[in-house]
Structure formats: structure tokens, C-alpha cells
Design a protein around this motif. Sequence first.
Motif, short mmCIF file in Angstrom:
data_model
loop_
_atom_site.label_atom_id
_atom_site.label_comp_id
_atom_site.label_asym_id
_atom_site.label_seq_id
_atom_site.Cartn_x
_atom_site.Cartn_y
_atom_site.Cartn_z
N ASP A 88 6.37 -12.22 15.21
CA ASP A 88 7.67 -12.17 14.55
C ASP A 88 7.31 -12.12 12.96
O ASP A 88 7.96 -11.63 11.96
CB ASP A 88 8.59 -13.34 14.88
N ARG A 108 8.49 -9.63 9.90
CA ARG A 108 9.14 -10.04 8.49
C ARG A 108 8.37 -9.69 7.30
O ARG A 108 8.88 -9.34 6.27
CB ARG A 108 9.51 -11.47 8.84
N ASP A 145 9.81 -19.23 7.69
CA ASP A 145 11.04 -18.53 8.11
C ASP A 145 11.25 -18.55 9.68
O ASP A 145 12.01 -18.93 10.34
CB ASP A 145 11.17 -17.10 7.55
N VAL A 146 10.07 -18.16 10.46
CA VAL A 146 9.98 -17.89 11.70
C VAL A 146 9.96 -19.44 12.55
O VAL A 146 10.68 -19.58 13.52
CB VAL A 146 8.57 -17.50 11.97
N VAL A 163 11.30 -22.26 11.20
CA VAL A 163 12.70 -22.70 11.11
C VAL A 163 13.63 -22.05 12.20
O VAL A 163 14.45 -22.67 12.77
CB VAL A 163 13.16 -22.54 9.55
N SER A 164 13.78 -20.43 12.25
CA SER A 164 14.52 -20.06 12.79
C SER A 164 14.37 -19.78 14.41
O SER A 164 15.43 -19.94 15.17
CB SER A 164 14.74 -18.54 12.15
N ARG A 165 13.14 -20.02 14.73
CA ARG A 165 12.70 -19.72 16.15
C ARG A 165 12.55 -21.00 16.79
O ARG A 165 12.64 -21.26 18.02
CB ARG A 165 11.54 -18.95 16.26
N GLY A 195 13.40 -24.37 15.41
CA GLY A 195 14.10 -25.40 14.78
C GLY A 195 13.52 -26.52 13.96
O GLY A 195 13.92 -27.54 13.79
N ARG A 204 12.41 -27.87 10.57
CA ARG A 204 12.91 -28.04 8.99
C ARG A 204 11.95 -28.24 8.12
O ARG A 204 10.79 -28.57 8.08
CB ARG A 204 14.02 -29.20 9.16
N THR A 205 12.58 -27.92 6.83
CA THR A 205 11.67 -28.02 5.57
C THR A 205 11.77 -29.09 4.68
O THR A 205 13.22 -29.48 4.71
CB THR A 205 11.51 -26.69 4.59
N PRO A 217 9.46 -20.82 21.69
CA PRO A 217 10.32 -19.96 20.55
C PRO A 217 11.56 -19.91 21.46
O PRO A 217 11.72 -19.62 22.63
CB PRO A 217 9.52 -18.75 20.46
#
Length: 225
Positions: free
Chosen positions: A11, A15, A60-61, A63-65, A67, A69-70, A224
Motif C-alpha cells: 500500500d 501511494r 498515511d497508511v 493512520v488509514s489502515r 488507526g 494517530r499523529t 491492517p
Amino acid sequence: MPFLLDDLRADVARRYDRLGLPSWPDPHADVHGPADDEYGRVTDPERLRIVHARATAWVDVLVSRLGARTEPVGPQDRTALPGEDRGLAVVPPRDGAMRLLLLEREGDADTPGLPAPLAVAVVRPDVVVERVPVCACDACDPGSEALLDEVDQAIGHVVAGETVVLRHPRWSATWQPGGAELTGGGRRMRFDRAMELCRRVHAGERVRLPWRTEAFAGAPWGEPG
């Protein structure tokens, strides 16, 4: 955890590829070694920003895959000096996993105008497990694919719970599958002894560490979604 890393890394690559950033082969693949005039020379330094773009794709991966956080690198990081560290921390979604920090450190760039290298750290900004590139001169250029692989390996091992760092005031040891490093050891700490301690920490054993030694290790971040 290959099932986790293979999926996430694919992934990340997808991206990243959409960005259309420069790529180049290993300039020394077909020669015996770099030329003398390549040492200290940096051709097209801006292309080295690919390492930071790759790290951003990882964020990005994660966070999106997964969960994650930054959060900014801020006052809570007591070792981060004002103006020295830029970047962010990625907080894992699972208790027991290690916080990941992706930093730009201007102080590491020894050539004016050269993009700061990527520092991959865990828990605190000073617990660095990898810098990419270690050296930016043309003589040390391994090609874009190798640089991206270094980023993937460093971040991937942390996410998979496969990184152990031992920190002592006089030495530091880092262990990951397929790679290990000891700095400042010598008579203070032997390489084989340091790696034995790292492997035992990774295995979850109760380990008696040398006095004033900190151990950093963590669980996998999760599967993931």
C-alpha cells in the motif's frame, strides 16, 4: 509478521508511486567502486527528498489502515531541542507498541542546501534506529530503490514489533531481524553480548541489563484493516 508488512508495504508503494518522484539506478552497480571525485560531491540534492516522501506515505497508511494517530514533536519530548527536530510522532493504536518518530534534523546535513536526512526514532527523538541517507555524497549513492528500501525496513520493523534498542551512556545497540549494530562498545560491551541481550528482550524474557541501560522494545501495531 510478513503478512502485516507485505500488505502495508504494498500500500505504501502504491501511494508513493502516484507522486511521480524521481528514481535512478545504482550508479555503481557495474563498476568496481566510486570515482575519487564523487566523494564530497552531491549531484541534484533535491532528489533525496524521496526518503521523506516515502515516510509520509507510511504515515498515511498507518493512520488509514491501522488507526494510528499523529502528533507534533513537542515539549513532551525532553530531548528535542527547539529548532533541531522537525517532523511528527506516530502513535500506535495498540498498548505496548512503540511510538514512532519521523524527523528531519538539520544538524545532520553537513552540506549547505542539502535536505536534512530522515531520522527514524522510537519513543523519544534521541532513540534513533536509522538515518537515511547516512551519507548523501555521490560516492555513497546506492540508487533510489535502495534508499526507499532502507526507509521501509526501518519503519516496517518498528510497526511489526521487531526492533530492540539498548541505550547506555557509553554505548548503544540496535537489533532488528537481519541487521544489528553496536556503537561505542569495545571493552564496555561486546557485540555478541549486546545482541544476546537484544534477542532476549525481543523474546519477552526477564533480562538483567547492565547498570544505567535502558531497553526499548514493543509489540506489533496490529493487523491492517
